[in-house]
Design a protein around this motif. Structure first.
Motif, PDB file in Angstrom:
ATOM      1  N   ILE A 259       1.011  -1.231  -0.216  1.00  0.00           N
ATOM      2  CA  ILE A 259      -0.084  -0.055  -0.096  1.00  0.00           C
ATOM      3  C   ILE A 259       0.836   1.273  -0.047  1.00  0.00           C
ATOM      4  O   ILE A 259       1.935   1.371   0.655  1.00  0.00           O
ATOM      5  CB  ILE A 259      -0.863   0.012   1.371  1.00  0.00           C
TER       6      ILE A 259
ATOM      7  N   PRO B 298       3.312   2.888  14.165  1.00  0.00           N
ATOM      8  CA  PRO B 298       4.400   2.281  15.043  1.00  0.00           C
ATOM      9  C   PRO B 298       4.708   0.435  14.772  1.00  0.00           C
ATOM     10  O   PRO B 298       5.465  -0.017  14.879  1.00  0.00           O
ATOM     11  CB  PRO B 298       4.085   2.397  16.541  1.00  0.00           C
ATOM     12  N   GLU B 299       3.635   0.100  13.843  1.00  0.00           N
ATOM     13  CA  GLU B 299       3.636  -1.344  13.822  1.00  0.00           C
ATOM     14  C   GLU B 299       3.955  -1.510  12.109  1.00  0.00           C
ATOM     15  O   GLU B 299       3.978  -2.820  11.793  1.00  0.00           O
ATOM     16  CB  GLU B 299       2.299  -1.979  14.027  1.00  0.00           C
ATOM     17  N   LEU B 300       4.205  -0.424  11.273  1.00  0.00           N
ATOM     18  CA  LEU B 300       4.382  -0.816  10.024  1.00  0.00           C
ATOM     19  C   LEU B 300       5.718  -1.428   9.551  1.00  0.00           C
ATOM     20  O   LEU B 300       6.897  -1.194  10.162  1.00  0.00           O
ATOM     21  CB  LEU B 300       4.243   0.621   9.205  1.00  0.00           C
ATOM     22  N   ALA B 301       5.907  -2.370   8.556  1.00  0.00           N
ATOM     23  CA  ALA B 301       6.890  -2.784   7.843  1.00  0.00           C
ATOM     24  C   ALA B 301       6.984  -2.126   6.675  1.00  0.00           C
ATOM     25  O   ALA B 301       5.933  -2.056   5.956  1.00  0.00           O
ATOM     26  CB  ALA B 301       6.608  -4.350   7.627  1.00  0.00           C
ATOM     27  N   VAL B 302       8.122  -1.498   6.260  1.00  0.00           N
ATOM     28  CA  VAL B 302       8.302  -0.664   5.209  1.00  0.00           C
ATOM     29  C   VAL B 302       9.285  -1.136   4.068  1.00  0.00           C
ATOM     30  O   VAL B 302      10.579  -1.493   4.344  1.00  0.00           O
ATOM     31  CB  VAL B 302       8.545   0.742   5.510  1.00  0.00           C
ATOM     32  N   VAL B 303       8.752  -1.278   2.842  1.00  0.00           N
ATOM     33  CA  VAL B 303       9.584  -1.617   1.725  1.00  0.00           C
ATOM     34  C   VAL B 303      10.119  -0.364   1.096  1.00  0.00           C
ATOM     35  O   VAL B 303       9.389   0.299   0.501  1.00  0.00           O
ATOM     36  CB  VAL B 303       8.973  -2.542   0.713  1.00  0.00           C
TER      37      VAL B 303
ATOM     38  N   VAL C 115       6.747   1.590   0.171  1.00  0.00           N
ATOM     39  CA  VAL C 115       5.301   1.300   0.554  1.00  0.00           C
ATOM     40  C   VAL C 115       5.366   0.404   1.549  1.00  0.00           C
ATOM     41  O   VAL C 115       6.452  -0.038   2.219  1.00  0.00           O
ATOM     42  CB  VAL C 115       5.122   0.356  -0.979  1.00  0.00           C
TER      43      VAL C 115
ATOM     44  N   VAL D 254       3.796  -2.712   3.970  1.00  0.00           N
ATOM     45  CA  VAL D 254       3.026  -3.923   4.004  1.00  0.00           C
ATOM     46  C   VAL D 254       1.711  -3.842   4.614  1.00  0.00           C
ATOM     47  O   VAL D 254       1.854  -3.307   6.017  1.00  0.00           O
ATOM     48  CB  VAL D 254       4.042  -5.156   4.428  1.00  0.00           C
ATOM     49  N   ARG D 255       0.871  -4.289   3.899  1.00  0.00           N
ATOM     50  CA  ARG D 255      -0.611  -3.947   4.700  1.00  0.00           C
ATOM     51  C   ARG D 255      -0.920  -4.459   6.063  1.00  0.00           C
ATOM     52  O   ARG D 255      -0.588  -5.431   6.413  1.00  0.00           O
ATOM     53  CB  ARG D 255      -1.862  -4.600   3.788  1.00  0.00           C
TER      54      ARG D 255
ATOM     55  N   VAL E 153       0.560  -7.727   8.204  1.00  0.00           N
ATOM     56  CA  VAL E 153       2.004  -7.544   9.071  1.00  0.00           C
ATOM     57  C   VAL E 153       1.739  -6.334   9.812  1.00  0.00           C
ATOM     58  O   VAL E 153       1.512  -5.412   9.595  1.00  0.00           O
ATOM     59  CB  VAL E 153       2.987  -7.368   7.865  1.00  0.00           C
TER      60      VAL E 153
ATOM     61  N   TRP F   7       4.197  -5.199  13.087  1.00  0.00           N
ATOM     62  CA  TRP F   7       5.470  -5.329  13.718  1.00  0.00           C
ATOM     63  C   TRP F   7       5.335  -5.588  15.204  1.00  0.00           C
ATOM     64  O   TRP F   7       4.886  -4.689  15.936  1.00  0.00           O
ATOM     65  CB  TRP F   7       6.649  -4.309  13.271  1.00  0.00           C
TER      66      TRP F   7
ATOM     67  N   GLU G  98       3.438 -11.245  11.154  1.00  0.00           N
ATOM     68  CA  GLU G  98       2.529 -11.577  10.291  1.00  0.00           C
ATOM     69  C   GLU G  98       1.472 -12.622  10.714  1.00  0.00           C
ATOM     70  O   GLU G  98       1.763 -13.561  11.440  1.00  0.00           O
ATOM     71  CB  GLU G  98       3.316 -12.293   9.232  1.00  0.00           C
TER      72      GLU G  98
END
Lengths: 468, 468
Positions: free
Chosen positions: A70, A87-92, A104, A106-107, A139, A141, A153
């Motif tokens: 996203i 605070p919980e996001l995984a970022v590509v 982006v 990860v949802r 996902v 974190w 996950e």
């Protein structure tokens, strides 16, 4: 029987970890917080999915699939939502060997990306309600992961719907709550969930109402088993989910979302498991009848195969274990651990008398049963044990729920179970006080147990507990 | 009928994009290369999954779930594997608001992480074969994405197995190829796939043998519909999947992997679609019989509902369209677009004569049918049309496959179809020459059509084509 697991009374978290490892349900993944769901665990999840999916489709929702990735900007469009999830996001940041122009995420959930597409697909009131569901991985974190309960996950279903007005959205969020989630948890998982409304403090990020189903675990703590949210017009405004009404005027839609995940597997284990292992309710058990060849002998193998086929023909999920080169005792301990509801032990001595032995996981009873009566005896045992598990869990929940009148008493009661008290006697200050001690308001109900429309209603009951 | 789609002969890629948009099958996602699978498309995918999953379980594999995130270091352990996938990786560098100590990749495929766990779970030869499958999303960064065919994220199943020796691994990789993939594609998708062996140049990164199923699309190009790989001991060595043999010696396992994805949906569209839209083979159609109320009138609604129930009771997947406030012509065009195999048109005029009209998607025939004969007529039409679609696709494939004797002729033939020539006359140099022109060796077969054990076998036949 030799001690296989740490007893629950001694160390409940340790018992949980032991059981998951020894029953081969799941494992920790190599990246912190991730998990592997092993075949024995995944088979239960598949049965859960199948039962839930049927109910979701009966409620009129259609399955679809939205992207894992996203744009970061989407999350920022709804202020509370981004605050809740940032605070919980995984970022590509890199893809195809290059740094991305816009990172982006990860949802963590799909309200935003689904909102974007709902806006494209909805044009007139005739396109509403739009009822979507997806089965997907998400996902978030996790700093303190616990397998199946809090994992970076996890697998889940997330429903997203858009409606012409608030009443229709509310009715649908409630329909999912009761007809999908509550019915599934009660009649399939044999879990007497408490159904209620979250306080403003515990609401989903971006929701106007959050409804919840809370299960009591074997140690008296609560586990949120599923939630259904009214999102008001928050996401509709952020993503412009607008439609022309019957009179031609341009109106904003009202949306809902609702989710349940693989943490239900953790809940199932902690609700029904005992010191010998898992106890799987027959309605969700991938193996309901486990046929064990005790040892080889005249007619044993043919009888075992014949019984398996007969049970399957009768609609029983039956599996055959003829690994006679492994000690019978070890296989029996393993069958207890895995929680198969009924074992059918087939050995030469009993068979000479025309019998097999029916062993029930719940009470450990061993009943010599004539070959011709196995199918009916198994069917009766499965039906009775499904009910018994529910009854036992409900009795335990009621027994461990204490009526109190102050927040201090509620905090004390939460050491061993749930506290029940007037919501008016908790209030915003009391809720903060409980939270500071690690105790949360799990939900609010009306005095008759029904689900309130608002936390402002008079005479509401609050349930407080520690939770996973 | 008015022109709804760009005709295939005019612009095939445009026809494909038009069809996917207008039949509401899928959409491009907001992050480049990702996609949304809409309910009409996802319902076909669910039927595919169900048919495949049954065959996979019959072949003895168990479903499980492994993590989305893989430590970067895992991929580096198998040299060819990392070389093959490095350019396509999505990399997560931040999680939970912090930069990660070791970046993690989003799985492009799961050989490595599953290899790690196989090594933990396998101890003795008694633990083998270990037969696993998972349904999951994977990410391979696409520079030239095309919806459903080449997408940055796609859905698939990936099987991973470990065996005691090469013969057992080979037998299983072949079993999946024929009993799962070929049987599914032929009998459910009605696609006459060509089954063969990939050349060394076209092999999966890390495999010793790759078997493939190639479908011919409506423009004569090839689409790889699924692959099954022997991985030799490459991954077993990289992840130490070792076991103690019957004699007590320590041995390395032999592994396989095999996958098929949502690109099969793209293949289905491009194999069977025509200028009016999709044509869905009855065995995979979510809606096999589409009952349309033409307009209201005496007994129309009750007859429509009764026929729907009767068809469902007979095991036909039937849906009812009674949206009489939308023009019938528009609904009929939409039904053509979506490719429902049989339409049952119910209107007052025919009904007065005791009839409804049965419209078949394949030949457009319209047959007045007495109410009492609808169920049997629909069943007969579905069976016949499943076969007709296969026959037509096979005739087209044979017609568009040209026997040639030089690589130059093969390149020319690939402009409109497939070329077939002796593999010995292609050779490494010829393959490179064809590749330079955008033509690839799709697979090798023996003269009798069976699948060779090696590309060194004499008298092999090579198929060359352009491919998606």
């Amino acid at each position: 029987m030799a001690r296989v697991l740490t007893p629950r009374a001694e160390d409940f978290p340790r018992w949980y970890q032991d059981l998951i490892a020894k029953a081969e349900l799941a494992d920790n993944g190599p990246v912190r917080g991730t998990m592997v769901i092993r075949p024995a665990g995944y088979a239960i999840w598949e049965r859960m999915q199948s039962e839930m999916d049927t109910r979701i489709k009966t409620a009129g929702a259609q399955n679809a699939y939205f992207p894992l990735f996203i744009p970061e900007s989407y999350l920022r469009r709804e202020a509370q939502h981004v605050e809740g999830f940032a605070p919980e996001l995984a970022v590509v940041t890199h893809g195809g060997g290059k740094q991305l122009a816009e990172p982006v995420v990860v949802r963590p959930t799909s309200e935003t990306v689904i909102g974007e597409f709902m806006a494209k697909w909805v044009d007139s009131y005739r396109d509403l309600p739009l009822l979507l569901n997806q089965w997907a991985n998400v996902v978030r974190w996790e700093l303190r992961p616990r397998v199946l309960l809090r994992t970076t996950e996890f697998l889940w279903q997330e429903g997203h719907t858009a409606h012409v007005d608030e009443a229709d959205a509310r009715e649908y969020a409630r329909r999912i709550l009761h007809e999908v989630y509550e019915d599934f948890m009660v009649s399939v998982l044999a879990m007497p969930v408490l159904v209620g409304r979250k306080t403003a403090r515990e609401r989903f990020a971006g929701a106007t109402s959050t409804y919840t189903l809370e299960g009591m675990m074997g140690d008296g703590k609560a586990l949120q088993m599923g939630t259904s949210h009214e999102l008001g017009q928050n996401f509709a405004r952020a993503f412009d989910i607008a439609f022309s009404g019957a009179s031609g005027s341009r109106e904003m839609a009202w949306t809902t979302s609702w989710g349940s995940s693989t943490r239900m597997l953790g809940g199932l284990i902690m609700c029904h498991g005992d010191d010998n292992g898992l106890r799987v309710p027959p309605n969700v058990a991938p193996v309901q009848a486990y046929l064990m060849v005790v040892k080889e002998g005249d007619g044993v193998a043919t009888t075992a195969a014949k019984l398996r086929d007969e049970l399957r023909a009768a609609g029983v999920r039956a599996a055959l274990d003829d690994r006679v080169d492994t000690a019978f005792g070890r296989r029996a301990v393993d069958a207890e651990l895995k929680g198969y509801p009924v074992r059918v032990e087939i050995g030469p001595r009993d068979l000479a008398a025309g019998n097999v032995v029916l062993v029930r996981r719940l009470d450990g009873s061993k009943t010599p049963t004539p070959i011709g009566e196995v199918a009916s005896a198994v069917a009766a045992a499965l039906e009775a044990d499904q009910q018994s598990l529910y009854d036992a869990a409900l009795a335990s929940r009621l027994e461990r729920t204490v009526e109190v009148s102050t927040v201090e008493e509620a905090i004390e009661a939460a050491a061993t179970g749930w506290a029940k008290m007037p919501w008016a006697a908790v209030g915003a200050h009391g809720e903060a006080q409980a939270n500071a001690e690690g105790v949360t308001v799990r939900c609010l109900t009306r005095a008759d147990g029904s689900v309130p429309d608002s936390e402002e209603e008079p005479d509401l009951v609050a349930y407080l507990a520690r939770a996973y």
